[in-house]
Design a protein around this motif. Structure first.
Motif, PDB file in Angstrom:
ATOM      1  N   VAL A  21       0.853  -1.197   0.000  1.00 58.13           N
ATOM      2  CA  VAL A  21       0.000   0.000   0.000  1.00 58.13           C
ATOM      3  C   VAL A  21       0.890   1.249   0.000  1.00 58.13           C
ATOM      4  CG1 VAL A  21      -1.592   1.358   1.403  1.00 58.13           C
ATOM      5  CG2 VAL A  21      -2.038  -1.074   1.049  1.00 58.13           C
ATOM      6  N   LEU A  75       2.416   1.749  -3.388  1.00 53.61           N
ATOM      7  CA  LEU A  75       1.396   2.315  -4.283  1.00 53.61           C
ATOM      8  C   LEU A  75       1.325   3.835  -4.094  1.00 53.61           C
ATOM      9  CD1 LEU A  75      -0.743   1.245  -6.272  1.00 53.61           C
ATOM     10  CD2 LEU A  75      -2.279   0.891  -4.338  1.00 53.61           C
ATOM     11  N   VAL A 113      -6.384   5.929  -3.279  1.00 59.64           N
ATOM     12  CA  VAL A 113      -5.248   5.301  -2.580  1.00 59.64           C
ATOM     13  C   VAL A 113      -5.264   5.715  -1.106  1.00 59.64           C
ATOM     14  CG1 VAL A 113      -2.719   5.237  -2.410  1.00 59.64           C
ATOM     15  CG2 VAL A 113      -3.830   4.948  -4.629  1.00 59.64           C
ATOM     16  N   GLU A 171      -7.999   6.288   0.644  1.00 60.15           N
ATOM     17  CA  GLU A 171      -9.047   5.476   1.306  1.00 60.15           C
ATOM     18  C   GLU A 171      -8.574   4.034   1.526  1.00 60.15           C
ATOM     19  OE1 GLU A 171     -13.039   5.890  -0.246  1.00 60.15           O
ATOM     20  OE2 GLU A 171     -12.665   7.943  -0.867  1.00 60.15           O
ATOM     21  N   LEU A 172      -7.871   3.492   0.540  1.00 58.63           N
ATOM     22  CA  LEU A 172      -7.303   2.148   0.695  1.00 58.63           C
ATOM     23  C   LEU A 172      -6.306   2.114   1.861  1.00 58.63           C
ATOM     24  CD1 LEU A 172      -6.884  -0.739  -0.544  1.00 58.63           C
ATOM     25  CD2 LEU A 172      -5.110   0.283  -1.988  1.00 58.63           C
ATOM     26  N   THR A 173      -5.470   3.142   1.921  1.00 53.96           N
ATOM     27  CA  THR A 173      -4.464   3.224   2.986  1.00 53.96           C
ATOM     28  C   THR A 173      -5.119   3.257   4.362  1.00 53.96           C
ATOM     29  OG1 THR A 173      -2.932   4.349   1.492  1.00 53.96           O
ATOM     30  CG2 THR A 173      -2.522   4.608   3.850  1.00 53.96           C
ATOM     31  N   MET A 180       1.372   6.440   6.749  1.00 51.70           N
ATOM     32  CA  MET A 180       0.144   5.989   6.096  1.00 51.70           C
ATOM     33  C   MET A 180      -1.042   6.900   6.456  1.00 51.70           C
ATOM     34  SD  MET A 180       0.595   1.829   6.406  1.00 51.70           S
ATOM     35  CE  MET A 180      -0.709   1.352   5.253  1.00 51.70           C
ATOM     36  N   THR A 238      -0.927   9.915   4.381  1.00 50.98           N
ATOM     37  CA  THR A 238      -1.457   9.626   3.041  1.00 50.98           C
ATOM     38  C   THR A 238      -2.981   9.655   3.037  1.00 50.98           C
ATOM     39  OG1 THR A 238       0.419   8.249   2.411  1.00 50.98           O
ATOM     40  CG2 THR A 238      -1.651   7.798   1.278  1.00 50.98           C
TER      41      THR A 238
END
Lengths: 112, 112, 112, 112
Positions: free
Chosen positions: A29, A32, B36, B38-40, D30, D33
Protein backbone atom coordinates in the motif's frame (compact mmCIF):
# COMPACT_ATOMS: atom_id res chain seq x y z
CA UNK A 1 -2.43 -10.60 -22.08
CA UNK A 2 -5.05 -10.57 -19.35
CA UNK A 3 -4.62 -8.82 -16.00
CA UNK A 4 -4.46 -12.26 -14.39
CA UNK A 5 -1.55 -13.20 -16.63
CA UNK A 6 0.21 -9.93 -15.84
CA UNK A 7 -0.29 -10.66 -12.15
CA UNK A 8 1.25 -14.14 -12.58
CA UNK A 9 4.22 -12.63 -14.40
CA UNK A 10 4.72 -10.04 -11.65
CA UNK A 11 4.44 -12.74 -8.97
CA UNK A 12 7.09 -14.89 -10.69
CA UNK A 13 9.33 -11.83 -10.97
CA UNK A 14 8.98 -11.15 -7.22
CA UNK A 15 9.52 -14.79 -6.26
CA UNK A 16 12.71 -14.99 -8.34
CA UNK A 17 14.04 -12.09 -6.27
CA UNK A 18 12.82 -13.43 -2.91
CA UNK A 19 10.84 -10.26 -2.27
CA UNK A 20 8.00 -12.10 -0.51
CA UNK A 21 8.94 -10.98 3.03
CA UNK A 22 8.84 -7.32 1.92
CA UNK A 23 5.70 -7.59 -0.16
CA UNK A 24 3.35 -7.35 2.80
CA UNK A 25 0.00 -5.57 2.41
CA UNK A 26 1.12 -2.51 4.39
CA UNK A 27 4.39 -2.21 2.45
CA UNK A 28 2.64 -2.61 -0.90
CA UNK A 29 0.00 0.00 0.00
CA UNK A 30 2.89 2.35 0.81
CA UNK A 31 4.64 1.48 -2.47
CA UNK A 32 1.40 2.32 -4.28
CA UNK A 33 1.39 5.72 -2.57
CA UNK A 34 4.97 6.29 -3.68
CA UNK A 35 4.14 5.52 -7.30
CA UNK A 36 0.98 7.64 -7.32
CA UNK A 37 3.17 10.42 -5.93
CA UNK A 38 5.62 10.03 -8.83
CA UNK A 39 2.76 10.00 -11.34
CA UNK A 40 1.31 13.13 -9.73
CA UNK A 41 4.66 14.93 -10.01
CA UNK A 42 4.49 14.59 -13.81
CA UNK A 43 1.20 16.50 -13.93
CA UNK A 44 1.27 18.90 -10.99
CA UNK A 45 2.69 22.00 -12.69
CA UNK A 46 1.06 21.48 -16.07
CA UNK A 47 -1.86 23.66 -17.07
CA UNK A 48 -5.09 21.72 -17.74
CA UNK A 49 -4.43 22.25 -21.47
CA UNK A 50 -0.87 20.92 -21.27
CA UNK A 51 -2.04 17.95 -19.20
CA UNK A 52 -4.68 17.09 -21.81
CA UNK A 53 -1.98 16.59 -24.46
CA UNK A 54 0.82 15.37 -22.15
CA UNK A 55 0.77 11.88 -23.66
CA UNK A 56 1.64 13.39 -27.06
CA UNK A 57 4.80 15.02 -25.68
CA UNK A 58 7.72 12.78 -26.71
CA UNK A 59 9.77 13.71 -23.64
CA UNK A 60 6.90 13.13 -21.22
CA UNK A 61 5.23 10.08 -22.74
CA UNK A 62 7.77 7.46 -21.64
CA UNK A 63 7.66 8.82 -18.09
CA UNK A 64 3.85 8.71 -18.05
CA UNK A 65 3.87 5.12 -19.35
CA UNK A 66 6.44 4.22 -16.75
CA UNK A 67 4.55 5.66 -13.76
CA UNK A 68 1.17 4.30 -14.88
CA UNK A 69 2.88 0.90 -15.20
CA UNK A 70 4.35 1.16 -11.71
CA UNK A 71 0.97 2.00 -10.19
CA UNK A 72 -0.65 -0.96 -11.98
CA UNK A 73 2.15 -3.35 -11.02
CA UNK A 74 1.97 -2.57 -7.31
CA UNK A 75 -1.83 -2.65 -7.39
CA UNK A 76 -1.79 -6.05 -9.08
CA UNK A 77 0.83 -7.32 -6.62
CA UNK A 78 -1.19 -6.08 -3.63
CA UNK A 79 -4.39 -7.69 -4.91
CA UNK A 80 -2.48 -10.94 -5.51
CA UNK A 81 -1.04 -10.96 -1.98
CA UNK A 82 -4.51 -10.27 -0.56
CA UNK A 83 -6.17 -12.85 -2.80
CA UNK A 84 -8.52 -10.33 -4.45
CA UNK A 85 -9.65 -10.70 -8.09
CA UNK A 86 -9.31 -7.12 -9.32
CA UNK A 87 -11.42 -7.48 -12.47
CA UNK A 88 -14.25 -9.06 -10.50
CA UNK A 89 -14.05 -6.40 -7.77
CA UNK A 90 -14.03 -3.61 -10.38
CA UNK A 91 -17.04 -5.01 -12.21
CA UNK A 92 -18.93 -5.39 -8.93
CA UNK A 93 -18.10 -1.76 -8.20
CA UNK A 94 -19.40 -0.54 -11.58
CA UNK A 95 -22.55 -2.61 -10.96
CA UNK A 96 -23.07 -0.73 -7.68
CA UNK A 97 -22.18 2.61 -9.25
CA UNK A 98 -24.88 2.08 -11.89
CA UNK A 99 -27.41 2.20 -9.04
CA UNK A 100 -25.69 4.95 -7.05
CA UNK A 101 -25.19 7.31 -9.99
CA UNK A 102 -28.18 7.45 -12.34
CA UNK A 103 -27.11 8.41 -15.88
CA UNK A 104 -27.30 11.95 -17.12
CA UNK A 105 -26.84 14.00 -13.99
CA UNK A 106 -23.35 15.40 -14.63
CA UNK A 107 -21.01 16.46 -11.88
CA UNK A 108 -23.63 16.35 -9.14
CA UNK A 109 -23.33 12.58 -9.13
CA UNK A 110 -19.53 12.71 -9.24
CA UNK A 111 -19.49 14.63 -6.00
CA UNK A 112 -21.52 12.13 -4.03
CA UNK B 1 -12.95 -9.99 -18.95
CA UNK B 2 -9.75 -8.31 -20.10
CA UNK B 3 -8.51 -4.99 -18.74
CA UNK B 4 -9.28 -3.47 -22.13
CA UNK B 5 -12.91 -4.60 -21.84
CA UNK B 6 -13.11 -3.22 -18.29
CA UNK B 7 -11.77 0.08 -19.61
CA UNK B 8 -14.43 0.13 -22.34
CA UNK B 9 -17.15 -0.55 -19.77
CA UNK B 10 -15.85 2.24 -17.52
CA UNK B 11 -15.66 4.63 -20.50
CA UNK B 12 -19.27 3.87 -21.46
CA UNK B 13 -20.32 4.41 -17.84
CA UNK B 14 -18.63 7.83 -17.79
CA UNK B 15 -20.03 8.84 -21.16
CA UNK B 16 -23.58 7.96 -20.09
CA UNK B 17 -23.13 10.40 -17.21
CA UNK B 18 -21.46 13.13 -19.29
CA UNK B 19 -18.42 13.12 -17.01
CA UNK B 20 -15.96 13.81 -19.84
CA UNK B 21 -15.33 17.45 -18.93
CA UNK B 22 -14.36 16.44 -15.38
CA UNK B 23 -12.31 13.42 -16.37
CA UNK B 24 -9.23 15.43 -17.24
CA UNK B 25 -5.77 13.96 -16.55
CA UNK B 26 -5.12 16.23 -13.57
CA UNK B 27 -8.53 15.52 -12.02
CA UNK B 28 -8.15 11.77 -12.53
CA UNK B 29 -4.66 11.77 -11.00
CA UNK B 30 -6.20 13.53 -8.00
CA UNK B 31 -9.06 11.02 -7.85
CA UNK B 32 -6.46 8.23 -7.85
CA UNK B 33 -4.78 9.89 -4.86
CA UNK B 34 -8.11 10.06 -3.07
CA UNK B 35 -8.77 6.35 -3.59
CA UNK B 36 -5.25 5.30 -2.58
CA UNK B 37 -5.83 7.39 0.54
CA UNK B 38 -9.05 5.48 1.31
CA UNK B 39 -7.30 2.15 0.69
CA UNK B 40 -4.46 3.22 2.99
CA UNK B 41 -6.92 4.11 5.76
CA UNK B 42 -8.06 0.47 5.86
CA UNK B 43 -4.54 -0.72 6.66
CA UNK B 44 -2.88 2.10 8.58
CA UNK B 45 -3.64 1.03 12.15
CA UNK B 46 -3.40 -2.72 11.57
CA UNK B 47 -0.38 -4.62 12.84
CA UNK B 48 1.63 -6.36 10.08
CA UNK B 49 0.06 -9.64 11.25
CA UNK B 50 -3.48 -8.27 11.09
CA UNK B 51 -2.80 -6.76 7.67
CA UNK B 52 -1.56 -10.12 6.36
CA UNK B 53 -4.95 -11.70 7.06
CA UNK B 54 -7.12 -8.63 6.50
CA UNK B 55 -8.73 -10.11 3.38
CA UNK B 56 -10.07 -12.99 5.50
CA UNK B 57 -11.87 -10.60 7.84
CA UNK B 58 -15.56 -10.63 6.77
CA UNK B 59 -16.10 -7.04 7.93
CA UNK B 60 -12.99 -5.73 6.18
CA UNK B 61 -13.00 -7.75 2.96
CA UNK B 62 -15.81 -5.90 1.15
CA UNK B 63 -14.15 -2.57 1.97
CA UNK B 64 -10.79 -3.82 0.66
CA UNK B 65 -12.40 -5.09 -2.55
CA UNK B 66 -14.18 -1.79 -2.91
CA UNK B 67 -11.10 0.40 -2.53
CA UNK B 68 -8.90 -1.79 -4.72
CA UNK B 69 -11.66 -1.57 -7.35
CA UNK B 70 -11.79 2.22 -7.09
CA UNK B 71 -8.02 2.52 -7.54
CA UNK B 72 -8.13 0.25 -10.60
CA UNK B 73 -11.13 2.05 -12.10
CA UNK B 74 -9.55 5.50 -11.89
CA UNK B 75 -6.23 4.15 -13.13
CA UNK B 76 -7.93 2.53 -16.12
CA UNK B 77 -9.91 5.70 -16.80
CA UNK B 78 -6.78 7.86 -16.64
CA UNK B 79 -4.86 5.55 -19.00
CA UNK B 80 -7.84 5.59 -21.39
CA UNK B 81 -8.03 9.39 -21.41
CA UNK B 82 -4.27 9.57 -22.01
CA UNK B 83 -4.35 6.87 -24.68
CA UNK B 84 -1.94 4.56 -22.83
CA UNK B 85 -2.19 0.76 -23.08
CA UNK B 86 -1.69 -0.25 -19.44
CA UNK B 87 -0.91 -3.93 -20.05
CA UNK B 88 1.68 -3.04 -22.68
CA UNK B 89 3.25 -0.37 -20.44
CA UNK B 90 3.37 -2.77 -17.48
CA UNK B 91 5.00 -5.54 -19.52
CA UNK B 92 7.57 -3.09 -20.88
CA UNK B 93 8.29 -2.07 -17.28
CA UNK B 94 8.79 -5.67 -16.12
CA UNK B 95 11.10 -6.17 -19.14
CA UNK B 96 13.21 -3.25 -17.94
CA UNK B 97 13.05 -4.39 -14.32
CA UNK B 98 14.45 -7.78 -15.32
CA UNK B 99 17.62 -5.95 -16.36
CA UNK B 100 17.64 -3.46 -13.48
CA UNK B 101 17.10 -6.03 -10.72
CA UNK B 102 19.08 -9.24 -11.21
CA UNK B 103 17.32 -12.20 -9.55
CA UNK B 104 18.24 -13.41 -6.11
CA UNK B 105 19.52 -10.31 -4.39
CA UNK B 106 16.68 -9.69 -1.91
CA UNK B 107 15.84 -6.29 -0.56
CA UNK B 108 19.01 -4.61 -1.82
CA UNK B 109 17.48 -4.56 -5.28
CA UNK B 110 14.12 -3.36 -3.98
CA UNK B 111 15.76 -0.27 -2.57
CA UNK B 112 17.33 0.86 -5.82
CA UNK C 1 10.41 30.91 14.31
CA UNK C 2 6.64 30.54 14.27
CA UNK C 3 4.73 28.71 11.53
CA UNK C 4 3.35 32.08 10.43
CA UNK C 5 6.89 33.41 9.97
CA UNK C 6 7.87 30.27 8.03
CA UNK C 7 4.83 30.80 5.81
CA UNK C 8 5.86 34.42 5.17
CA UNK C 9 9.39 33.28 4.28
CA UNK C 10 8.03 30.65 1.89
CA UNK C 11 5.66 33.21 0.32
CA UNK C 12 8.52 35.66 -0.27
CA UNK C 13 10.57 32.84 -1.78
CA UNK C 14 7.75 31.99 -4.20
CA UNK C 15 7.09 35.62 -5.10
CA UNK C 16 10.77 36.22 -5.91
CA UNK C 17 10.51 33.35 -8.42
CA UNK C 18 7.14 34.45 -9.86
CA UNK C 19 5.61 31.07 -9.03
CA UNK C 20 2.20 32.54 -8.16
CA UNK C 21 0.46 31.39 -11.37
CA UNK C 22 1.52 27.77 -10.68
CA UNK C 23 0.79 27.84 -6.97
CA UNK C 24 -2.93 27.25 -7.41
CA UNK C 25 -4.81 25.17 -4.83
CA UNK C 26 -5.13 22.16 -7.13
CA UNK C 27 -1.44 22.24 -8.11
CA UNK C 28 -0.33 22.61 -4.50
CA UNK C 29 -2.55 19.72 -3.36
CA UNK C 30 -0.88 17.64 -6.08
CA UNK C 31 2.58 18.80 -4.97
CA UNK C 32 1.69 17.73 -1.43
CA UNK C 33 0.80 14.26 -2.77
CA UNK C 34 4.14 14.09 -4.56
CA UNK C 35 6.07 14.93 -1.40
CA UNK C 36 4.09 12.52 0.79
CA UNK C 37 4.90 9.91 -1.86
CA UNK C 38 8.63 10.66 -1.55
CA UNK C 39 8.42 10.51 2.24
CA UNK C 40 6.57 7.19 2.02
CA UNK C 41 9.28 5.75 -0.24
CA UNK C 42 11.83 6.22 2.56
CA UNK C 43 9.81 4.00 4.90
CA UNK C 44 8.01 1.49 2.68
CA UNK C 45 10.52 -1.37 2.74
CA UNK C 46 11.71 -0.86 6.31
CA UNK C 47 10.60 -3.29 9.00
CA UNK C 48 8.63 -1.65 11.84
CA UNK C 49 11.80 -1.95 13.97
CA UNK C 50 14.00 -0.30 11.35
CA UNK C 51 11.42 2.46 10.85
CA UNK C 52 11.37 3.15 14.60
CA UNK C 53 15.07 4.05 14.55
CA UNK C 54 15.27 5.42 11.01
CA UNK C 55 15.96 8.95 12.24
CA UNK C 56 19.14 7.68 13.95
CA UNK C 57 20.52 6.32 10.66
CA UNK C 58 23.07 8.87 9.41
CA UNK C 59 22.39 8.01 5.76
CA UNK C 60 18.61 8.22 6.13
CA UNK C 61 18.23 11.14 8.50
CA UNK C 62 18.99 13.96 6.02
CA UNK C 63 16.51 12.45 3.56
CA UNK C 64 13.81 12.18 6.23
CA UNK C 65 14.39 15.79 7.29
CA UNK C 66 14.25 16.83 3.66
CA UNK C 67 10.96 15.11 2.85
CA UNK C 68 9.25 16.17 6.09
CA UNK C 69 10.35 19.73 5.24
CA UNK C 70 8.91 19.48 1.73
CA UNK C 71 5.55 18.26 3.03
CA UNK C 72 5.41 21.10 5.56
CA UNK C 73 6.45 23.72 3.00
CA UNK C 74 3.75 22.77 0.49
CA UNK C 75 1.15 22.48 3.24
CA UNK C 76 2.05 25.93 4.53
CA UNK C 77 2.01 27.36 1.01
CA UNK C 78 -1.40 25.80 0.28
CA UNK C 79 -2.88 27.14 3.53
CA UNK C 80 -1.44 30.58 2.73
CA UNK C 81 -2.94 30.59 -0.78
CA UNK C 82 -6.31 29.51 0.66
CA UNK C 83 -6.14 32.01 3.52
CA UNK C 84 -6.34 29.35 6.25
CA UNK C 85 -4.59 29.75 9.62
CA UNK C 86 -3.11 26.27 10.10
CA UNK C 87 -2.39 26.55 13.83
CA UNK C 88 -5.93 27.78 14.51
CA UNK C 89 -7.45 25.03 12.35
CA UNK C 90 -5.32 22.36 14.05
CA UNK C 91 -6.26 23.55 17.53
CA UNK C 92 -9.93 23.60 16.58
CA UNK C 93 -9.52 20.03 15.33
CA UNK C 94 -7.90 18.85 18.58
CA UNK C 95 -10.75 20.56 20.46
CA UNK C 96 -13.24 18.51 18.47
CA UNK C 97 -11.18 15.34 18.80
CA UNK C 98 -11.23 15.71 22.60
CA UNK C 99 -15.01 15.23 22.39
CA UNK C 100 -14.95 12.56 19.66
CA UNK C 101 -12.29 10.39 21.28
CA UNK C 102 -12.69 10.05 25.05
CA UNK C 103 -9.34 9.37 26.73
CA UNK C 104 -8.17 5.90 27.58
CA UNK C 105 -9.89 3.73 25.00
CA UNK C 106 -6.89 2.72 22.88
CA UNK C 107 -7.12 1.78 19.25
CA UNK C 108 -10.90 1.53 19.20
CA UNK C 109 -11.06 5.30 19.14
CA UNK C 110 -8.34 5.53 16.51
CA UNK C 111 -10.43 3.49 14.13
CA UNK C 112 -13.48 5.71 14.31
CA UNK D 1 0.91 29.17 19.57
CA UNK D 2 4.12 27.86 18.04
CA UNK D 3 4.35 24.63 16.06
CA UNK D 4 6.37 23.17 18.93
CA UNK D 5 3.52 23.93 21.34
CA UNK D 6 1.00 22.39 18.94
CA UNK D 7 3.18 19.29 18.77
CA UNK D 8 3.29 19.09 22.58
CA UNK D 9 -0.51 19.41 22.74
CA UNK D 10 -0.93 16.67 20.12
CA UNK D 11 1.55 14.44 21.98
CA UNK D 12 -0.35 14.88 25.27
CA UNK D 13 -3.60 14.09 23.45
CA UNK D 14 -2.12 10.86 22.06
CA UNK D 15 -0.60 9.84 25.39
CA UNK D 16 -3.92 10.32 27.20
CA UNK D 17 -5.42 7.82 24.74
CA UNK D 18 -2.51 5.36 24.92
CA UNK D 19 -2.02 5.59 21.15
CA UNK D 20 1.78 5.26 21.37
CA UNK D 21 1.93 1.64 20.12
CA UNK D 22 -0.01 2.60 16.98
CA UNK D 23 1.80 5.86 16.34
CA UNK D 24 4.78 4.19 14.67
CA UNK D 25 6.56 5.96 11.79
CA UNK D 26 5.11 3.63 9.14
CA UNK D 27 1.57 3.95 10.50
CA UNK D 28 1.82 7.73 10.75
CA UNK D 29 3.17 8.02 7.20
CA UNK D 30 0.14 5.99 6.10
CA UNK D 31 -2.20 8.20 8.13
CA UNK D 32 -0.67 11.23 6.41
CA UNK D 33 -1.46 9.63 3.04
CA UNK D 34 -5.04 9.05 4.14
CA UNK D 35 -5.49 12.70 5.14
CA UNK D 36 -3.85 14.06 1.98
CA UNK D 37 -6.28 11.79 0.10
CA UNK D 38 -9.25 13.34 1.92
CA UNK D 39 -7.93 16.85 1.24
CA UNK D 40 -7.47 15.97 -2.43
CA UNK D 41 -11.06 14.72 -2.66
CA UNK D 42 -12.30 18.23 -1.78
CA UNK D 43 -10.51 19.73 -4.79
CA UNK D 44 -10.44 17.00 -7.44
CA UNK D 45 -13.62 17.85 -9.37
CA UNK D 46 -13.40 21.63 -8.96
CA UNK D 47 -12.39 23.75 -11.92
CA UNK D 48 -9.21 25.79 -11.33
CA UNK D 49 -11.44 28.85 -10.92
CA UNK D 50 -13.66 27.15 -8.34
CA UNK D 51 -10.61 25.86 -6.49
CA UNK D 52 -9.15 29.37 -6.32
CA UNK D 53 -12.16 30.59 -4.32
CA UNK D 54 -12.97 27.33 -2.52
CA UNK D 55 -12.03 28.78 0.87
CA UNK D 56 -14.74 31.43 0.46
CA UNK D 57 -17.45 28.79 0.00
CA UNK D 58 -19.26 28.50 3.36
CA UNK D 59 -20.09 24.82 2.80
CA UNK D 60 -16.55 23.89 1.77
CA UNK D 61 -14.48 26.04 4.11
CA UNK D 62 -14.97 24.00 7.30
CA UNK D 63 -14.06 20.81 5.42
CA UNK D 64 -10.91 22.44 3.99
CA UNK D 65 -9.89 23.67 7.45
CA UNK D 66 -10.54 20.22 8.83
CA UNK D 67 -8.44 18.33 6.28
CA UNK D 68 -5.57 20.82 6.35
CA UNK D 69 -5.60 20.45 10.14
CA UNK D 70 -5.51 16.65 9.91
CA UNK D 71 -2.54 16.74 7.54
CA UNK D 72 -0.66 19.11 9.87
CA UNK D 73 -1.51 17.08 12.96
CA UNK D 74 -0.21 13.80 11.55
CA UNK D 75 2.86 15.52 10.12
CA UNK D 76 3.62 17.09 13.49
CA UNK D 77 3.04 13.77 15.26
CA UNK D 78 5.32 11.92 12.82
CA UNK D 79 8.10 14.50 13.22
CA UNK D 80 7.73 14.28 17.00
CA UNK D 81 7.98 10.47 16.99
CA UNK D 82 11.05 10.69 14.73
CA UNK D 83 12.64 13.47 16.79
CA UNK D 84 12.77 15.94 13.88
CA UNK D 85 12.40 19.71 14.39
CA UNK D 86 10.06 20.60 11.51
CA UNK D 87 10.67 24.35 11.54
CA UNK D 88 14.44 23.83 11.50
CA UNK D 89 14.21 21.25 8.71
CA UNK D 90 11.94 23.52 6.66
CA UNK D 91 14.26 26.51 7.04
CA UNK D 92 17.26 24.38 6.07
CA UNK D 93 15.31 23.30 2.98
CA UNK D 94 14.47 26.88 1.97
CA UNK D 95 18.16 27.74 2.46
CA UNK D 96 19.08 24.97 0.00
CA UNK D 97 16.27 25.95 -2.39
CA UNK D 98 17.63 29.50 -2.54
CA UNK D 99 20.76 28.03 -4.14
CA UNK D 100 18.98 25.43 -6.27
CA UNK D 101 16.38 27.80 -7.71
CA UNK D 102 17.77 31.22 -8.65
CA UNK D 103 15.10 33.92 -8.45
CA UNK D 104 13.15 35.09 -11.45
CA UNK D 105 13.14 32.07 -13.74
CA UNK D 106 9.48 31.05 -13.46
CA UNK D 107 8.26 27.53 -13.95
CA UNK D 108 11.53 26.23 -15.37
CA UNK D 109 12.93 26.20 -11.86
CA UNK D 110 9.81 24.61 -10.42
CA UNK D 111 10.23 21.62 -12.69
CA UNK D 112 13.77 20.81 -11.57
Amino acid sequence: MTLEELSARQRAFSEARAWGPWHTPKNLVMALTGEVGELTELFQWLTPEEAATAAEDPALRPRIDDELADVLLYLVRLADVLGVDLIEAANAKIDRNETRFPPGVGRTALEK
